[in-house]
Design a protein around this motif. Structure first.
Motif, PDB file in Angstrom:
ATOM      1  N   ALA A   1     -15.859  12.726  11.860  1.00 53.98           N
ATOM      2  CA  ALA A   1     -14.655  11.906  12.001  1.00 53.98           C
ATOM      3  C   ALA A   1     -14.932  10.739  12.932  1.00 53.98           C
ATOM      4  O   ALA A   1     -15.636  10.870  13.938  1.00 53.98           O
TER       5      ALA A   1
ATOM      6  N   THR B   1      -6.281   6.342  15.031  1.00 54.86           N
ATOM      7  CA  THR B   1      -6.594   7.346  14.025  1.00 54.86           C
ATOM      8  C   THR B   1      -7.787   8.196  14.413  1.00 54.86           C
ATOM      9  O   THR B   1      -8.646   7.791  15.196  1.00 54.86           O
TER      10      THR B   1
ATOM     11  N   THR C   1     -10.385   9.729  11.818  1.00 52.20           N
ATOM     12  CA  THR C   1     -10.612   9.524  10.391  1.00 52.20           C
ATOM     13  C   THR C   1     -11.804  10.317   9.906  1.00 52.20           C
ATOM     14  O   THR C   1     -12.932  10.101  10.368  1.00 52.20           O
TER      15      THR C   1
ATOM     16  N   PHE D   1     -14.651  10.793   7.683  1.00 51.80           N
ATOM     17  CA  PHE D   1     -15.431   9.766   7.004  1.00 51.80           C
ATOM     18  C   PHE D   1     -16.265  10.390   5.884  1.00 51.80           C
ATOM     19  O   PHE D   1     -17.067  11.296   6.130  1.00 51.80           O
TER      20      PHE D   1
ATOM     21  N   CYS E   1      -6.577  10.799   9.173  1.00 56.04           N
ATOM     22  CA  CYS E   1      -6.829   9.892   8.055  1.00 56.04           C
ATOM     23  C   CYS E   1      -8.090  10.341   7.321  1.00 56.04           C
ATOM     24  O   CYS E   1      -8.998  10.933   7.921  1.00 56.04           O
TER      25      CYS E   1
ATOM     26  N   TYR F   1     -11.099   8.741   4.737  1.00 58.63           N
ATOM     27  CA  TYR F   1     -11.596   7.401   4.419  1.00 58.63           C
ATOM     28  C   TYR F   1     -12.856   7.493   3.576  1.00 58.63           C
ATOM     29  O   TYR F   1     -13.751   8.281   3.849  1.00 58.63           O
TER      30      TYR F   1
ATOM     31  N   ILE G   1      -8.525   6.215   0.300  1.00 58.28           N
ATOM     32  CA  ILE G   1      -8.087   6.426   1.678  1.00 58.28           C
ATOM     33  C   ILE G   1      -6.832   7.282   1.621  1.00 58.28           C
ATOM     34  O   ILE G   1      -6.047   7.180   0.658  1.00 58.28           O
TER      35      ILE G   1
ATOM     36  N   ALA H   1      -3.656   9.723   3.997  1.00 55.92           N
ATOM     37  CA  ALA H   1      -2.961  10.124   5.217  1.00 55.92           C
ATOM     38  C   ALA H   1      -1.822  11.053   4.806  1.00 55.92           C
ATOM     39  O   ALA H   1      -1.484  11.141   3.610  1.00 55.92           O
TER      40      ALA H   1
ATOM     41  N   ALA I   1      -2.738   3.648   9.478  1.00 59.75           N
ATOM     42  CA  ALA I   1      -4.162   4.009   9.549  1.00 59.75           C
ATOM     43  C   ALA I   1      -5.025   2.948   8.880  1.00 59.75           C
ATOM     44  O   ALA I   1      -6.071   2.558   9.414  1.00 59.75           O
TER      45      ALA I   1
ATOM     46  N   ILE J   1      -7.894   0.832  10.819  1.00 60.78           N
ATOM     47  CA  ILE J   1      -9.292   0.851  10.391  1.00 60.78           C
ATOM     48  C   ILE J   1      -9.767  -0.563  10.093  1.00 60.78           C
ATOM     49  O   ILE J   1     -10.883  -0.960  10.469  1.00 60.78           O
TER      50      ILE J   1
END
Length: 600
Positions: free
Chosen positions: A316, A322, A324, A326, A353, A355, A546, A548, A557, A561
């Motif tokens: 993350a 956020t 996130t 990844f 989030c 992503y 993406i 949320a 978010a 980003i």
């Protein structure tokens, strides 16, 4: 000094009271009112103690919520009664959590103090003042506007530089939580006061709570123990005609319930409770060299952490608002990571989030209740099928001929000339502006030294280079840098050489990174040329998603980003867990740092 002056004025007013009538009014308070006021005071203290939970999450101390809440309740109960709240509160927090260290304790105390004043000020200006002005309906519009204005400031300026040091301001979720807690505090504290007043003399509850809110602020600013003096004078001033023995009795009873009893309980707890000691848990190191997605090592350039369960693991990224996940799961299925991400984001006052998820993972998240949206497409080339014949490659063939006519040569960079590459990077920044970050490659030899590098030479002089990320059967574009003026076909020839190299090495895919999704309104400027460049290789376009928990969090978010990409934080080079050990060996920091200066 001002508080002492106001306390003196209060003493003069007290001389005019009929204290026999005050005693009668005090003894006439019904027992159920004492019980109700005590319950309301307990809820109010729970709310203010929750500020410490928010502060510990902000500074990522790793302390349990229960321990943080108890320390906060103790510090506030004793500090607000004895006066000098921040100093007393810091001392008690240090007594209860000594292994936090003085610096962290002071930061937590400052966060709680300033956070409460910010939340109280928002409520006072947007709700209390309109109610006392006789326009309570105005608060319905002012409160959302006030919250939106402060949230916008926190979004635009997530950091504050104080004496040369960067301070992270509360995230928007943390600020909204503090406003809610402050609202709960003044609501139930005002209710406790209301229960002590005789019904025939008490004003309407909204008016009393609004008055209490402003009087509470006057008491805190006055700095006297318990706010004595400023609090009472503000209350009497804002409620004309209430300077009666009944009000005096109610205030004495309120101070017993809301100040004296909590102070005694808090002081007793601070003296008798053993200090809470918790050895720091070793942080789980994210595995950035594994996983099905080659782009994962980019996370090394940003503030990142591991998200793990018994079944799965992921990486993350932290942005101001956020946490996130990844690229989905590094190992195992995505589904178990979703609730773990929720908990981890809550524990850092951030929004969860997702992503750059693939379509398959997006379906999994959507089934779990996440709101997903396609935001980008990445260009993927199947090296086995890549063939320069056919109409789809007409533009590529034309540029490759120009590169050949210009006498360009392409190939792997076996021994990087970091000085020359830094010159190229500097020229690129001069013509393109500052480089982006977060999930986009950034120039730093410490990061690039263990990545595949390919260059373009003109008459034996390096004029362009690319870095790549590799895992399994995928080679993914990381960084592109070139001089301001290069012959036509330079970058086409360079990427084509990489594709040929990948085919020889048995690498199945070459990914040319992502572009904004064609369906998005207002795509980023400057994408038309980049789109034509990537399209010349006739790639397969793969959508990325993406996500949320809801639409509002998704919008915030995505904006956060994007902001972190366009204005990335400086690269950190002091921690040994940021770069791989191989990179540290191959590129000693003292030699490589000059080449990173422009990037960070």
């Amino acid at each position: 000094m001002l508080g002492m002056v106001l306390a003196g004025l209060l003493w003069q007013k007290a001389q005019a009271l009929d204290w026999a009538a005050v005693a009668d009014a005090f003894t006439s308070i019904a027992p159920w009112r004492w019980v109700g006021a005590a319950m309301a005071a307990a809820i109010s203290f729970w709310a203010v103690a929750q500020y410490d939970v928010t502060a510990h999450r902000h500074f990522r101390t790793g302390r349990p919520d229960t321990a943080a809440r108890r320390a906060g309740a103790t510090a506030i109960a004793v500090g607000q009664t004895t006066g000098f709240g921040p100093a007393v509160g810091a001392a008690l927090r240090w007594r209860l959590m000594p292994d936090l260290g003085r610096g962290t304790v002071l930061r937590i105390t400052g966060f709680v103090t300033l956070g409460f004043f910010a939340a109280w000020g928002t409520i006072a200006l947007t709700l209390a003042v309109p109610v006392l002005a006789g326009h309570a309906w105005l608060g319905l519009a002012l409160l959302p506007l006030g919250l939106a204005a402060v949230s916008a400031l926190l979004f635009a300026f997530p950091h504050l530089n104080v004496l040369g040091r960067q301070c992270d301001l509360p995230s928007i979720p943390a600020f909204l939580q503090m406003v809610a807690l402050a609202g709960c505090d003044v609501l139930f504290a005002g209710l406790a006061l209301d229960l002590m007043l005789p019904p025939e003399t008490a004003p309407a509850l909204p008016v009393l709570i609004a008055t209490f809110t402003l009087a509470l602020g006057a008491g805190m600013i006055g700095g006297t123990p318990g706010g004595v003096g400023p609090f009472e004078l503000a209350l009497v001033t804002l409620l004309p005609g209430t300077a009666t023995p009944e009000l005096a009795a109610a205030l004495i009873a309120f101070r017993m319930v809301y100040y004296a009893v909590p102070c005694i309980l808090g002081a007793s707890y601070a003296l008798l409770a053993p200090p809470h000691r918790q050895p720091p848990a070793p942080a789980l190191r994210p595995r950035l060299s594994l996983g099905p997605r080659a782009e994962l090592p980019i996370a090394a350039q940003a503030d990142h952490r591991a998200i793990a369960t018994l079944q799965s693991e992921g990486t993350a990224l932290r942005t101001p608002q956020t946490l996130t996940l990844f690229l989905g799961a590094v190992e195992g299925p995505l589904a178990p990571l979703l609730p773990a991400l929720h908990r981890a984001a809550r524990d850092e006052n951030r929004l969860p989030c997702l992503y750059k998820l693939t379509g398959r993972d997006a379906v999994t998240a959507r089934r779990a209740g996440w709101h997903m949206a396609a935001f980008a497409v990445e260009a993927v080339i199947d090296t086995a099928r890549h063939d320069l014949c056919g109409p789809d490659y007409r533009q590529l063939r034309r540029f490759l001929r120009k590169a050949e006519e210009a006498g360009l040569t392409f190939g792997p960079i076996a021994a990087p000339d970091w000085e020359r590459m830094t010159e190229i990077h500097s020229a690129w920044e001069d013509s393109h502006g500052a480089e982006r970050g977060l999930t986009m490659g950034r120039f730093c030899p410490l990061y690039m030294s263990d990545k595949p590098l390919f260059g373009a030479w003109h008459k034996g002089r390096l004029i362009a280079f690319t870095s790549w990320l590799q895992t399994g059967g995928t080679l993914s574009l990381d960084l592109v840098r070139h001089e301001a003026e290069t012959p036509q076909g330079t970058m086409h020839g360079l990427v084509q050489a990489v594709i040929g190299h990948a085919r020889k090495q048995g690498i199945a895919e070459v990914c040319l990174a992502a572009l904004p999704h064609p369906a998005l309104p207002g795509r980023l400027k400057g994408c038309a040329g980049l789109t034509r460049f990537k399209a010349s290789f006739a790639p397969r376009w793969r959508p990325l998603y993406i996500g949320a928990p809801d639409v509002l969090q998704l919008a915030l978010a995505a904006a956060d980003i994007r902001r972190a990409i366009l204005a990335p934080a400086p690269l950190r080079r002091s921690t040994h867990d940021l770069w791989s050990l191989d990179a540290l060996v191959d590129a000693p920091p003292d030699d490589a740092l000059p080449a990173c200066r422009r990037a960070g």
